[in-house]
Design a protein around this motif. Sequence first.
Motif, PDB file in Angstrom:
ATOM      1  N   UNK A 154       9.795  -5.003  11.912  1.00 39.10           N
ATOM      2  CA  UNK A 154      11.252  -4.859  12.006  1.00 39.10           C
ATOM      3  C   UNK A 154      11.894  -5.484  10.755  1.00 39.10           C
ATOM      4  N   UNK A 155      11.427  -6.682  10.409  1.00 42.39           N
ATOM      5  CA  UNK A 155      11.954  -7.371   9.227  1.00 42.39           C
ATOM      6  C   UNK A 155      11.720  -6.547   7.964  1.00 42.39           C
ATOM      7  N   UNK A 156      10.552  -5.937   7.896  1.00 46.89           N
ATOM      8  CA  UNK A 156      10.222  -5.117   6.724  1.00 46.89           C
ATOM      9  C   UNK A 156      11.171  -3.929   6.631  1.00 46.89           C
ATOM     10  N   UNK A 157      11.428  -3.293   7.777  1.00 47.82           N
ATOM     11  CA  UNK A 157      12.369  -2.160   7.804  1.00 47.82           C
ATOM     12  C   UNK A 157      13.737  -2.597   7.309  1.00 47.82           C
TER      13      UNK A 157
ATOM     14  N   UNK B  35       0.842  -1.205   0.000  1.00 42.46           N
ATOM     15  CA  UNK B  35       0.000   0.000   0.000  1.00 42.46           C
ATOM     16  C   UNK B  35       0.871   1.246   0.000  1.00 42.46           C
ATOM     17  N   UNK B  36       2.038   1.191   0.677  1.00 43.83           N
ATOM     18  CA  UNK B  36       2.941   2.349   0.656  1.00 43.83           C
ATOM     19  C   UNK B  36       3.383   2.626  -0.776  1.00 43.83           C
ATOM     20  N   UNK B  37       3.753   1.579  -1.492  1.00 44.41           N
ATOM     21  CA  UNK B  37       4.236   1.757  -2.865  1.00 44.41           C
ATOM     22  C   UNK B  37       3.115   2.210  -3.800  1.00 44.41           C
ATOM     23  N   UNK B  38       1.919   1.664  -3.605  1.00 41.29           N
ATOM     24  CA  UNK B  38       0.818   1.959  -4.528  1.00 41.29           C
ATOM     25  C   UNK B  38       0.211   3.330  -4.268  1.00 41.29           C
TER      26      UNK B  38
ATOM     27  N   UNK C 148       6.514   4.154   3.985  1.00 42.36           N
ATOM     28  CA  UNK C 148       6.239   2.970   4.803  1.00 42.36           C
ATOM     29  C   UNK C 148       5.731   3.374   6.180  1.00 42.36           C
ATOM     30  N   UNK C 149       6.350   4.407   6.735  1.00 43.30           N
ATOM     31  CA  UNK C 149       5.936   4.881   8.060  1.00 43.30           C
ATOM     32  C   UNK C 149       4.478   5.361   8.028  1.00 43.30           C
ATOM     33  N   UNK C 150       4.182   6.098   6.983  1.00 42.66           N
ATOM     34  CA  UNK C 150       2.790   6.577   6.834  1.00 42.66           C
ATOM     35  C   UNK C 150       1.839   5.386   6.741  1.00 42.66           C
ATOM     36  N   UNK C 151       2.270   4.376   5.990  1.00 47.08           N
ATOM     37  CA  UNK C 151       1.415   3.201   5.776  1.00 47.08           C
ATOM     38  C   UNK C 151       1.175   2.448   7.081  1.00 47.08           C
ATOM     39  N   UNK C 152       2.228   2.286   7.901  1.00 44.87           N
ATOM     40  CA  UNK C 152       1.993   1.571   9.173  1.00 44.87           C
ATOM     41  C   UNK C 152       1.138   2.403  10.123  1.00 44.87           C
ATOM     42  N   UNK C 153       1.314   3.716  10.060  1.00 46.72           N
ATOM     43  CA  UNK C 153       0.500   4.571  10.937  1.00 46.72           C
ATOM     44  C   UNK C 153      -0.980   4.441  10.578  1.00 46.72           C
TER      45      UNK C 153
ATOM     46  N   UNK D  57       6.363   2.652  13.856  1.00 50.58           N
ATOM     47  CA  UNK D  57       7.371   3.493  13.204  1.00 50.58           C
ATOM     48  C   UNK D  57       8.744   3.182  13.792  1.00 50.58           C
ATOM     49  N   UNK D  58       8.792   3.007  15.108  1.00 49.45           N
ATOM     50  CA  UNK D  58      10.069   2.679  15.751  1.00 49.45           C
ATOM     51  C   UNK D  58      10.569   1.307  15.294  1.00 49.45           C
ATOM     52  N   UNK D  59       9.628   0.397  15.059  1.00 47.55           N
ATOM     53  CA  UNK D  59      10.020  -0.938  14.582  1.00 47.55           C
ATOM     54  C   UNK D  59      10.670  -0.854  13.206  1.00 47.55           C
TER      55      UNK D  59
END
Lengths: 104, 294, 387, 186
Positions: free
Chosen positions: D131-134, D24-27, D148-153, D164-166
């Motif tokens: 964490x793995x994704x980061x 979703x971050x990429x799209x 990515x941070x926006x997407x996890x938020x 975000x910290x992960x």
Amino acid sequence: MRAQQVAVQKKEIGPGAITREPINAAKFHKPVSRVYIIPERCKECDYCWTFCPNEVLELSDEINAAGYHHPKVKAGKENDCVNCGMCQAVCPEFAIYAKEEPRQ
Amino acid sequence: MISPQVPHGGPEVRVPHHINDPVIRSERLPNIWCPGCGIGIVVGAYVRALQKSAIPRERQISISGIGCTGRVSGYLNLDSYHTTHGRAIAFATGMAVARPELEITVIAGDGDLGVIGGNHLIHAARRNVDINVIMVNNFNYGMTGGQHGGTTPLGARTHTSPYGNVETPFNIPYLVAAAGASFVSRWTAMHVRQLTAAFSRMMEVKGFAFMEVLSPCPPTFGEFNGFPEALDMMKYFRDKAVVDHNADLSKIAVTARPDDSVVVGNFVDRKRPSYQELLGDLRARVQAQGVAKK
Amino acid sequence: MSSADAGGLKPGDHFMMGNFACVEGAILAGCRFYAGYPITPSSEIFERASVRFPQVGGNAIEMEDEVGSMAALVGASFGGAKVMTATSGPGFSLMMENIGLAYITEAPVVLVNVQRAGPSTGIPTLVGQGDMMQAKWGSHGDLETIAYSPSSVQEFFEFTIQAFNAAERFRTPVFVMADQIVAMMWERLRVPPAEEIEVTQRLVMEPAADQDRERVVFDYAKDFIPMPIAGRGSRVNVDSLTHDSRGYPTTDHGWSEKMTRHLAGKVRGHAREIWRWEEKFLEDAEVAVVSYGSAARSALAAVKYARAKGVKAGLLRLQTPWPFPDEVVEKVSRKVSGLVVAEINAGQMIHPVRENSRCPVVGVPWAPGTLIEPRAIVDAMQAVVAS
Amino acid sequence: MKFEIRITGLGGQGAITAGHVFGSAAALLEGKEVVVTEGYSPYVTGGWSRADVVVSDEPIDYPLVSRLDALVTMYQEGLDLNMKMVKPTGVVVAEQRLVDLSKVVGDKRVFPIPAADAADKLGKKVLMNIVMLGSAVALAAPRSLEPLKKAVMERFPKAAELNVRALDTGADLARAAKGRSIESLV
């Protein structure tokens, strides 16, 4: 033939029965009603005349287009229908009903 | 002894129309049922309950399945639906959920509702869908020529149980009551007044209202099982029916043997929330939370 | 025509699973009734409907089986609701009975079939396209089918809306023949503003005068007959038996012919309006692939690869497999030396393709439960060109 | 430019969720063409699961991964079964304690990441996938972590800061992993 058998059976219930007249019987009138039939709908199941509590009905000698004998009012019973609704309710064919004659 | 004020009766009068004709599709009569078939009596009782009901005729809906009783809907001057074999209750469930204001009555046979559609029957009772269901039970498959089904009494002879039925039948009111219906009753085609009264009550009940109506099937079931004429079974119902509203439902299986009694009555009439009410509550609850648009 | 429902998904870009996009399309199309039975790989449609429908004032109910689901849908359709369900092969088989009921009673119903692998229970979690012929011939008697086949999340959304529009217009069951790949994949979904989404509303029958027993309620001379909705006083008998113009059961040969012709004719006569297809690289093609659904994505990859290798390949993607776009296939078949049908089954849509083609047609039988690999399609194309 | 990543783990580890977040971050935030497909064993919990993500500047025809630019695995078989799909130029991001890397010693593509321990330190085991994704993004597709941070938020509004910290932790671990060899761990 069958009509006669049923009539005999009904009479057999008679002896021993006690009838009493309600004290307020005068407040009620016994409805006198007419029987209406739609002969072409009849399939001669025998229910209406068998279960008529006043034994007003019997099978006619006439037959309809499908060959069934339809019911008719017995001779001498012309004033005995009290519009209890049994014939109408027990007829599977919407072929018979009674309606109270208007009081003059 | 006729006083001058009292009118005279007279011989029968031949007329083209019946007083119930406005409620039925009289142009389709005579109906397709055999002489003495009890289905027509059930239709008459339903018609009189319709006439008494305060619910506008437009909101009264009739839904049938397939088979002899399946033809009932086609004779009623209502919005009527002749659906598929066994599926009338499922069809009705969809309509009842989509349109909770409708008064929906399913009229179908025992094979239809209790056998091929048995799963829909018990689950609709479990959900307590607010519909009325009339099962006309003639103990066999009539339209296909008299085969045994899930309501055929043990030992009864039919074209597919020529040596006597070896299957134990459902005790239908017991089954439907156990499944959770709000209202459960059993009457016979002979109990014409109780039928209409029960129909009227079913229209008032909120939830699954169920009635089994035992009915003569003269040419197929009756002929092989001690009731050669339709009248014989009607007399059997008259003579052997025992009205017991508080009957132990586990003990009211029908044997349809001429010497055995048949227990009838309005057995269950209880308050349970209907499916439509619960769905309405659910919608209200969800909508009160507001729709967070994504 | 009117525009889409305001209760639907916000216009703009979303990242979404195909199964979810389907539900959002349905809501925008005005669907407010879902009756289903969970089955992999369609279950997310039921789950999403269970969340979303109550939010927009609708119902998503679970029936005891797929037989009951389809019966409930036809009932709710006659209650006036726009209705849908989703299933997969085993459920599709069970629904056939009341798909026939919807067809003969002319009830708009949308059925989404997320196809999976294999006959019977097969492989629930893997992809197949083996229900394409069942969609056409699965219910008994003559049935004229309308079916859409989406190749992307965006199309799953759009075709669901179009399926509702077709169902309401033609008053008939309409299928969205998706598959496990397109249903479970996540892609960007672009939702247009509600006013840009056209939504068809059904023709509804007016209440009847109580005693008018002689009126013609179903005028079979017309393709589109108003639907008698329960509770409006139409006083119509809706019958699963072959019926006459008053809705009454009949065994009359004339009425059987009229009713059957009407049911098929309303779809066949408007087939050109229903057909949707996509052509890619067909202008100069000497060989073309015919494909649909997720398989068509492999086909496109194969066509591009073949072109890179010097083979003039093209793609005809059937977005509406049914009614079969015979004229479209015939036209393409006249331009190329051969057609390759790429589908995830042992050969189904190849039959109508062959029936309507003027050139040799070969298939690429494929049933391991995976998306057909472009390599297999390229091989087939090369064989066609070589012969 | 096309980029293919497979994120795989056992049920409950959040492999598919990580795929959705990345996709979703990429799209939606980077404007790329994206397809995420999922796979899982027939077991509802405990079996394997995976998300495959294809990211491209062009519309994507064939939607499945074929040659991986990155493999992220949080269980042993995820490595054993999928190594053959990884491009010579690809990277393999493996959870250091859950995957035995002795068989791939010397393979320069493989990076062990102690994501389980890191997630424990962050206070939530379930953050391992993020964490793995980061780490994966830092190693395989170096780009800003902001989308990515926006997407996890958006995906985890109630635990936005922690997620975000992960991601940051994963990126830090990736940088540290680049300096280490696999040999030193086995």
